[in-house]
Structures are given as structure tokens and as C-alpha cells.
Design an enzyme around this catalytic site. Sequence first.
Site, PDB file in Angstrom:
ATOM      1  N   CYS A 161       0.711  -1.238  -0.220  1.00 52.91           N
ATOM      2  CA  CYS A 161       0.096  -0.336   0.211  1.00 52.91           C
ATOM      3  C   CYS A 161       0.736   0.787  -0.051  1.00 52.91           C
ATOM      4  CB  CYS A 161      -0.649  -0.026   1.430  1.00 52.91           C
ATOM      5  SG  CYS A 161      -2.158   1.902   1.552  1.00 52.91           S
ATOM      6  N   CYS A 164       0.253   4.111   2.433  1.00 46.68           N
ATOM      7  CA  CYS A 164      -0.114   3.221   3.847  1.00 46.68           C
ATOM      8  C   CYS A 164       1.647   3.650   4.029  1.00 46.68           C
ATOM      9  CB  CYS A 164       0.336   2.072   3.859  1.00 46.68           C
ATOM     10  SG  CYS A 164      -1.393   1.310   3.734  1.00 46.68           S
TER      11      CYS A 164
END
Length: 232
Positions: A161, A164
Site C-alpha cells: 500500500c 501506507c
Amino acid sequence: MKLKIYTYLFISIILSSCQGQPTKKVETLDVKTYAEKLNITNNPQLIDVRTPEEYASGKINNAKNINWNANDFATQAEKLDKSKPVFVYCKVGGRSAQAANKLSEMGFKEIYNLDGGIMKWNAAGMQKEKSTTYVGMTDEAYQKLIASDKKVMINFSAVWCAPCQKMKPYILKMQEELKDHVTIIRLDADENKSLLENMKIDGLPVVIVYENGKETWRNLGFISEEDLKKHL
């Protein structure tokens, strides 16, 4: 003579515009629409483009695995029927969007991509094949984790991600800076798959703040360090 040519070109342009734009080969559908389209399609070609490991951990019923990241994706995809609809999905929708575009380039006529991927599918409570093994932290352990006199911030993330990973450096820094006031815990979404499904988390990154075991604030998606600190 020139007048006739110009007249012909003008009529051609008008006729072309009246015919409208060609239908898009790729459509990205929300969970409900995707499921409905899947159900009314006879023998649908449903493709999970995640890795074999992700596929083995749980998939949509009757999905076949063709790994987008593998070198033989196109070779495997060529075995499908290009004249019939193809349904693709991945974890959150990014890889399947790329796979859908590739299938379009390969000549497939009707391609449906699942918006939000299997995370949204699972969070919506759609029927799926489940692994019999509970993956990661239990609900009981999570409740003990957030039961604290101090504020607790949980950050669900994943290595694949991008947002993230962008948030990771300052969340790690905040863990140390705010340790006397806030307990900050990062949990990997893939390592705690069952917990995320039970909590109906349908996207990443997610930040949840708890006080005395009760959720007081939640954010889905990227948030800057400055904005995050405002909620702590």
C-alpha cells in the site's frame, strides 16, 4: 468539384458524431453492481489477479487465479474466451485495473473490474470462499489491546500500500514522541486478515483512535502528519 468534396466531408463528420462514442471495454463497478452482473452472466470468467498466496487465503466463489505480477499473465489470459465477459479483482482494485487495461489491449470485448477489490467485497458481507484458518490477531486480543487508560491509536497498513508506506516514517516517529500520552500500534493488514474482515475494514491505510476502549475517530486513506496529530 471542391465543393462536392467539402460537402461529403461535412456529412461524414456529422454522421460520425451522431453515432456517438464507442462503448468502453473496461467498466469499474461497485460491489453491488459487480455481484449483480456476475450473477446474471452465464458461466462467468472470474479472475483473481492477486498472488497465489493471497488467492489461497480466501477468494470469491469460483474465481480462477491468474497472477498479474507473474511473467506469464498474458499467456494465461490468452486461454480465456475474448468474446465473453471477463470479471477481474484484486486486493483493493489497483492491480485489477491494470490487468483490465491489459486485457482490453489484448482484444477482450467486455471487462469488469471490482472497485475496492476483495476488501470491499468482504466488508460488504458478500458470499465468498473462506479459509478455515483464522489469520492473525483474534477479536478478543484486539479488545485487550485497545482497553487502556491512555489513548490508543491503531494503524492498519500493508507493504504493498503506497499511502501506507508514505505514512510509515512519521507514524514510527510519533510512536516515540507521544509514547507518554498515546499508545500507537501498527498492524499489518495481510497478517491480520480475519480481524479486518470482522471489523469490515474495506480499504487502507486506516487509522482508528480509541479512548477507554471506545472508538472516537477513524480515518480511511492517506492523512498528513500535521492533520493526524490534531486528532491526538
